[in-house]
Design an enzyme around this catalytic site. Structure first.
Site, PDB file in Angstrom:
ATOM      1  N   HIS A   1      -3.877   4.761   4.157  1.00  0.00           N
ATOM      2  CA  HIS A   1      -4.969   3.785   4.180  1.00  0.00           C
ATOM      3  C   HIS A   1      -6.199   4.363   3.485  1.00  0.00           C
ATOM      4  O   HIS A   1      -6.736   3.791   2.553  1.00  0.00           O
ATOM      5  CB  HIS A   1      -5.293   3.395   5.618  1.00  0.00           C
ATOM      6  CG  HIS A   1      -6.576   2.656   5.741  1.00  0.00           C
ATOM      7  ND1 HIS A   1      -6.738   1.375   5.266  1.00  0.00           N
ATOM      8  CD2 HIS A   1      -7.784   3.019   6.237  1.00  0.00           C
ATOM      9  CE1 HIS A   1      -7.990   0.983   5.483  1.00  0.00           C
ATOM     10  NE2 HIS A   1      -8.639   1.961   6.061  1.00  0.00           N
TER      11      HIS A   1
ATOM     12  N   TYR B   1       2.863   5.642  11.885  1.00  0.00           N
ATOM     13  CA  TYR B   1       3.202   4.249  12.186  1.00  0.00           C
ATOM     14  C   TYR B   1       4.212   3.590  11.246  1.00  0.00           C
ATOM     15  O   TYR B   1       4.601   2.458  11.450  1.00  0.00           O
ATOM     16  CB  TYR B   1       1.927   3.390  12.242  1.00  0.00           C
ATOM     17  CG  TYR B   1       1.036   3.527  11.025  1.00  0.00           C
ATOM     18  CD1 TYR B   1       1.296   2.827   9.859  1.00  0.00           C
ATOM     19  CD2 TYR B   1      -0.067   4.381  11.047  1.00  0.00           C
ATOM     20  CE1 TYR B   1       0.487   2.953   8.744  1.00  0.00           C
ATOM     21  CE2 TYR B   1      -0.889   4.523   9.931  1.00  0.00           C
ATOM     22  CZ  TYR B   1      -0.609   3.809   8.783  1.00  0.00           C
ATOM     23  OH  TYR B   1      -1.409   3.944   7.683  1.00  0.00           O
TER      24      TYR B   1
ATOM     25  N   ARG C   1       0.859  -1.186   0.000  1.00  0.00           N
ATOM     26  CA  ARG C   1       0.000   0.000   0.000  1.00  0.00           C
ATOM     27  C   ARG C   1       0.891   1.229   0.000  1.00  0.00           C
ATOM     28  O   ARG C   1       1.392   1.632   1.038  1.00  0.00           O
ATOM     29  CB  ARG C   1      -0.897  -0.028   1.239  1.00  0.00           C
ATOM     30  CG  ARG C   1      -2.145   0.847   1.128  1.00  0.00           C
ATOM     31  CD  ARG C   1      -2.779   1.061   2.488  1.00  0.00           C
ATOM     32  NE  ARG C   1      -2.010   2.028   3.254  1.00  0.00           N
ATOM     33  CZ  ARG C   1      -1.856   2.007   4.583  1.00  0.00           C
ATOM     34  NH1 ARG C   1      -2.417   1.068   5.315  1.00  0.00           N
ATOM     35  NH2 ARG C   1      -1.136   2.931   5.184  1.00  0.00           N
TER      36      ARG C   1
HETATM   37  C1  LIG Z   1     -15.668  -5.076  10.222  1.00  0.00           C
HETATM   38  C2  LIG Z   1     -14.797  -3.870  10.066  1.00  0.00           C
HETATM   39  N1  LIG Z   1     -13.947  -3.537  11.054  1.00  0.00           N
HETATM   40  C3  LIG Z   1     -13.170  -2.449  10.945  1.00  0.00           C
HETATM   41  C4  LIG Z   1     -13.219  -1.672   9.830  1.00  0.00           C
HETATM   42  C5  LIG Z   1     -12.318  -0.449   9.713  1.00  0.00           C
HETATM   43  N2  LIG Z   1     -11.274  -0.737   8.723  1.00  0.00           N
HETATM   44  C6  LIG Z   1     -11.433  -0.408   7.437  1.00  0.00           C
HETATM   45  S1  LIG Z   1     -10.204  -0.970   6.496  1.00  0.00           S
HETATM   46  C7  LIG Z   1      -9.373  -1.613   7.814  1.00  0.00           C
HETATM   47  C8  LIG Z   1      -8.072  -2.306   7.588  1.00  0.00           C
HETATM   48  C9  LIG Z   1      -8.173  -3.343   6.528  1.00  0.00           C
HETATM   49  O1  LIG Z   1      -6.926  -3.859   6.231  1.00  0.00           O
HETATM   50  P1  LIG Z   1      -6.722  -4.953   5.114  1.00  0.00           P
HETATM   51  O2  LIG Z   1      -7.743  -6.013   5.246  1.00  0.00           O
HETATM   52  O3  LIG Z   1      -5.323  -5.352   5.124  1.00  0.00           O
HETATM   53  O4  LIG Z   1      -7.081  -4.194   3.752  1.00  0.00           O
HETATM   54  P2  LIG Z   1      -6.386  -2.883   3.170  1.00  0.00           P
HETATM   55  O5  LIG Z   1      -7.138  -1.739   3.770  1.00  0.00           O
HETATM   56  O6  LIG Z   1      -4.949  -2.897   3.527  1.00  0.00           O
HETATM   57  O7  LIG Z   1      -6.626  -2.933   1.710  1.00  0.00           O
HETATM   58  C10 LIG Z   1     -10.094  -1.398   8.988  1.00  0.00           C
HETATM   59  C11 LIG Z   1      -9.668  -1.814  10.316  1.00  0.00           C
HETATM   60  C12 LIG Z   1     -14.128  -2.045   8.815  1.00  0.00           C
HETATM   61  N3  LIG Z   1     -14.267  -1.341   7.690  1.00  0.00           N
HETATM   62  N4  LIG Z   1     -14.894  -3.144   8.956  1.00  0.00           N
END
Ligand SMILES: Cc1ncc(C[n+]2csc(CCOP(=O)(O)OP(=O)(O)O)c2C)c(N)n1
Ligand SMILES: [Mg+2]
Lengths: 361, 323
Positions: A261, A270, A257
Site C-alpha cells: 500500500h 493480509y 496494486r
Molecule cells: C480520510 C482518510 N481515512 C483514512 C486514510 C488512511 N488511508 C490511506 S489510503 C487508505 C486506503 C485507500 O484505499 P483505496 O481508496 O482503495 O486507494 P488505494 O490506496 O488502493 O489506491 C487508507 C485507509 C486516509 N488517508 N484518509
C-alpha cells in the site's frame, strides 16, 4: 395493479487490447504513432521512477511513498487523454499522472522526501496537488468544472481515487453534485482490489463500482484498467461528453496494486502471493509493448533505449532530490496566510531565535 | 506483571475488556486481518471473530455514526481512526450526536463509545498524519478527551474509557508507541478519567504536559540538573482535573506548560486561565508555555522546526525561575 419495471440498467465493460496484445479494431482509438510511443515511454519512466522510490525510501531518502506499479495504464493513458486546459486531480498514488503532465520527476521525489516545495506546481498547469485524505478531492473536481462552466471555459476535470474511497460520503456527494450540476467531471476509480488490507468485497455489496453512477444520473462504465487503449478511449469519450455539456462520467478501471500500500505496509499480513501472481501476466506495460510491436512501433532496440533513458532520467532526478535540503525555519510560517499576522510573526521570530540557539548556538 | 510498550498495553486492554464484556466491539479501517496499521489490534480478530472485530468500509463518518447507534443499543464500540487527522468527516457524528444524546434525551439514551486516535508528529509521515487536536476535542461539550503518555496509563485510561458511561476520545502518542517499556499488571485496572497525575514532586517550578511531550519534559528536567521541577501529566484534557495543578503552583509559585498542539487557543491557555482564577496570589512569575506553532503541521523534512524541544522547555523554565 401489477408491478411494472420502471427502469433497467446495464453496466458495460470495455476491453480493446487483450492480454496477448490482440486488438479489437472496431474499438481501437485513433492515436497518432508519436503519441502511442509517448504513452509507452511515460509508463516506462513511471515504472522506473516507482521502483527507485521504494529503494530510496528504504535507504531513508524518502519519507513515505505509495507505489503505483501495475497501475500505469489506468493512470497514464487517462491523463494522456486530457487536453492541456483540463484539470488533473490526484489522490496520493498518482506519480505517473504528474509525470504524464510533465511535472519534473525531482519535484515528486522532493515532496515524498518531505517538503512542500515539491508540490508547488505551476500556476497554469491545472494539476491539483496530492490529496491525502481519502475521498476528499472528488468534490474539488466538481467545483473546478463548475467554475470553468460559469467562466465559459472548456475545462474538464479528471479525478483519481481508489476502490476504498468510494465508501467515503464525500466521494458519493461529488458524484451526486456532478449529476445535479452536469459538470464536466471524470471520476476515475482505480479499482486495484485493495484498500490497504481491506478487499473490495468488504467495501461494498455492489457487483461493480461503475454501477454507483446509476444512482446519481451520470454515465458509468467499467474498463480493463491494464489496457491502455480502453482507458484512453473511455477517458477521451468522457472528456467529450463533459465538454459538450452532457455531464459527468464514472470510469471504474479494473487493475491491481502489485506492491505494498505504502512503504509503511506489509501485504504479507493480509494477502497471499498466489493472488498477485496472475496479475503479473496482465502487466499493462508488457501488454502495450505487444501492441506496439505488432504495429511496428517497437523493436528490441527502441525498447532498450526507452528503458535505459528512463533509468538515466530517474537517476538524475533522484540525485537532485538527494541534494535537496529542508528550507529555512521561516518557511513553515510564510504560507499560512497571504499576509503574516503579527501574532504569527512573533511565533516565527521566537522559533528562529530558539532554533539558532539550540542548533548553532 | 509483564513488560509492555504502548502498542502492547493498548492491545492488552482491548483483549481484557473484550473478554470481560461481550458488548465490547472493535471497528475501523484495517483493524481486523491487518491488526491495524500500527498493529494495535493485532490478533484480536483471531480471538474474538470478525463480528466483534470489524474491518469496516473506508469511511470515518460511517465508523463513528454506526458506533453511535451501536452504543445506544447496548454495545460498547471502540472505534479506531487510522490517524487522528482523519477524524474530520466524523466530527458531525461526534459533535452533533455522540456528545449530545444524553442531554437531548435527558439521560434516557446514552452513548458510551470510545474513539481511538493515534496523534502527534515525529514519525516522518505524510500530510495530515501528525497533528495534535486536543484543544478542538476538549472544546466539544459532552465529550471526554484523554491522552496516554506511557504504557501504564495507556492501558488504564483505555479500560476506564471503555467502562465510562459517556463518549471518550482516546488519544495515543504514536511516536511513543514502541519507544518505551514498563512493567504492567496482568489484570485489568483503570486510570480514572478526570485525574491529573503528579509524576514527580518538586519545589522550584511546576511543569505541566501530557502525551508524547511527557518525554520531552523529562529530557528538559534532566538537562536542568539541580532545579527541582514538579512534573504533572494532565492525562485528561476534559473534564480537566485542575486542582492538583493549582496545588502544585501554590507550592512552587511558578509554572511552564508544554504541549505539541498549536499555541493560540491551545490547551495551555485554558490552564493558565484556571491558575489565574485559583492561584493568582501564589504566582511569582508570568506562566510560560512551550508549544507548537499556529501553522499547518510541516512535512517530514521540517517537522523538527515545529515540535517542542527539551532545549525550548529548559529555556522557558530558566526564564520563569529567573524572572
Ligand atoms: C480520510 C482518510 N481515512 C483514512 C486514510 C488512511 N488511508 C490511506 S489510503 C487508505 C486506503 C485507500 O484505499 P483505496 O481508496 O482503495 O486507494 P488505494 O490506496 O488502493 O489506491 C487508507 C485507509 C486516509 N488517508 N484518509
Ligand atoms: Mg484500492
Amino acid at each position: 395493479m401489477p408491478k411494472t419495471v420502471k427502469h433497467k440498467f446495464e453496466i458495460e465493460h470495455l476491453q480493446i487490447l487483450d492480454e496477448d496484445g490482440n486488438v479489437d479494431e472496431k474499438l481501437e482509438p485513433k492515436i497518432a504513432d508519436e503519441d502511442l510511443k509517448k504513452i509507452y515511454e511515460t509508463m516506462v519512466v513511471s515504472r522506473v521512477f516507482d521502483q527507485k522510490a521504494v529503494k530510496m525510501q528504504r535507504q531513508g531518502k524518502l519519507a513515505t511513498f505509495a507505489p503505483s506499479t501495475g497501475e500505469e495504464a489506468a493512470m497514464v493513458a487517462s491523463t494522456f487523454a486530457l487536453r492541456k486546459q483540463d484539470w488533473m486531480v490526484p489522490s496520493y498514488r498518482e506519480s505517473p499522472c504528474f509525470i504524464t503532465r510533465g511535472v519534473p520527476l525531482e519535484a515528486i521525489y522532493i515532496y515524498m522526501k518531505g517538503s512542500e516545495e515539491g508540490s508547488r506546481g505551476e500556476p497554469d498547469a491545472h494539476n491539483m496537488p496530492v490529496s491525502v485524505p481519502v475521498g476528499s478531492q472528488p468534490l474539488h473536481a466538481v467545483g473546478l468544472g463548475y467554475a470553468a462552466k460559469l467562466r465559459k471555459k472548456d475545462e474538464a476535470a479528471l479525478v483519481f481515487f481508489g476502490d476504498g474511497a468510494t465508501s467515503e460520503g464525500e466521494t458519493l456527494e461529488a458524484m451526486n453534485f456532478s449529476g445535479a450540476w452536469k459538470t464536466p467531471t471524470i471520476f476515475l476509480c482505480r479499482n486495484n482490489g485493495w484498500a490497504i488490507s481491506v478487499p473490495t468485497t468488504k467495501q461494498t455489496a455492489a457487483e461493480s463500482f461503475a454501477q454507483k453512477a446509476i444512482a446519481f444520473g451520470i454515465k458509468g462504465i467499467q474498463v480493463d484498467g491494464n489496457d491502455v487503449l480502453a482507458v484512453y478511449a473511455a477517458t477521451k469519450e468522457a472528456i467529450e461528453r463533459g465538454s459538450k455539456g452532457k455531464g459527468a462520467t464514472l470510469i471504474e478501471a479494473i487493475t491491481y496494486r502489485m506492491g505494498m500500500h505504502t512503504t509503511a505496509d506489509d501485504p504479507k499480513k493480509y494477502r497471499k502471493e498466489e493472488e498477485v501472481e496472475p496479475w503479473k501476466e496482465k502487466d499493462p506495460i508488457e501488454r502495450f509493448e505487444k501492441y506496439l510491436r505488432k504495429k511496428k512501433l517497437l523493436d528490441d532496440n527502441y525498447k532498450e533505449k526507452v528503458w535505459a533513458e528512463a533509468e538515466e532520467k530517474v537517476a538524475a532526478a533522484a540525485k537532485k532530490s538527494e541534494e535537496f535540503k529542508a528550507g529555512h525555519i521561516s518557511e513553515i510560517f510564510k504560507y499560512t496566510f497571504a499576509e503574516m499576522p503579527y501574532i504569527i510573526k512573533e511565533q516565527m521570530d521566537y522559533a528562529q531565535k530558539t532554533w539558532e540557539e539550540e542548533n548553532n548556538g | 506483571m509483564a513488560e509492555m510498550n504502548i502498542v502492547q498495553a493498548i492491545n492488552n486492554a482491548l483483549e481484557l475488556e473484550m473478554k470481560n464484556d461481550e458488548s465490547v466491539v472493535v471497528l475501523g479501517e484495517d483493524v481486523g486481518v491487518d491488526g491495524g496499521v500500527f498493529r494495535v489490534t493485532d490478533g484480536l480478530i483471531d480471538k474474538f471473530g470478525e463480528e466483534r472485530v470489524i474491518d469496516s468500509p473506508l469511511a470515518e463518518a460511517g465508523i463513528v455514526g454506526t458506533s453511535v447507534g451501536m452504543a445506544i443499543n447496548g454495545l460498547k464500540p471502540v472505534a479506531e481512526m487510522q490517524f487522528s487527522g482523519f477524524i474530520y468527516p466524523a466530527m458531525q457524528e461526534v459533535i452533533s450526536h455522540a456528545a449530545r444524546i444524553r442531554n437531548r434525551t435527558r439521560g434516557v439514551l446514552t452513548c458510551p463509545l470510545v474513539v481511538r486516535l493515534p496523534y502527534g508528529g515525529g514519525i516522518r509521515a505524510l500530510e495530515h498524519h501528525s497533528e495534535s487536536m486536543e484543544a478542538m476535542f476538549g472544546h466539544i461539550q459532552g465529550i471526554k478527551t484523554v491522552v496516554a503518555s506511557n504504557p501504564y496509563n495507556a492501558k488504564g485510561l483505555l479500560i476506564a474509557a471503555i467502562r465510562d458511561p459517556d463518549p471518550v476520545l482516546y488519544m495515543e502518542p504514536k511516536r511513543m508507541y514502541r519507544a518505551m517499556k514498563q512493567d504492567i499488571p496482568d489484570e485489568a485496572y483503570t486510570v480514572p478519567i478526570g485525574e491529573t497525575n503528579v509524576v514527580k514532586q518538586g519545589d522550584d517550578i511546576t511543569l505541566v504536559s501530557w502525551g508524547a511531550q511527557m518525554e520531552v519534559a523529562q529530557e528538559a528536567i534532566e538537562s536542568l540538573g539541580n532545579v527541582s521541577v514538579e512534573l504533572i501529566d494532565v492525562q485528561t484534557i476534559y473534564p480537566l482535573d485542575y486542582k492538583p495543578i493549582v496545588e502544585s503552583v501554590k507550592k512552587t509559585g511558578k509554572c511552564v506548560i508544554l504541549h505539541e498542539a498549536a499555541r493560540n487557543f491551545g490547551p495551555a491557555g485554558e490552564i493558565i486561565a484556571l491558575l489565574n482564577e485559583h492561584a493568582f496570589t501564589s504566582l511569582e512569575a508570568p506562566i510560560k508555555r512551550v508549544t507548537g506553532y499556529n501553522v499547518p503541521f510541516p512535512l517530514a523534512l521540517s517537522e523538527n522546526y515545529y515540535l517542542p524541544s527539551a532545549y525550548r522547555v529548559a529555556k522557558a523554565i530558566k526564564e520563569v525561575i529567573n524572572y
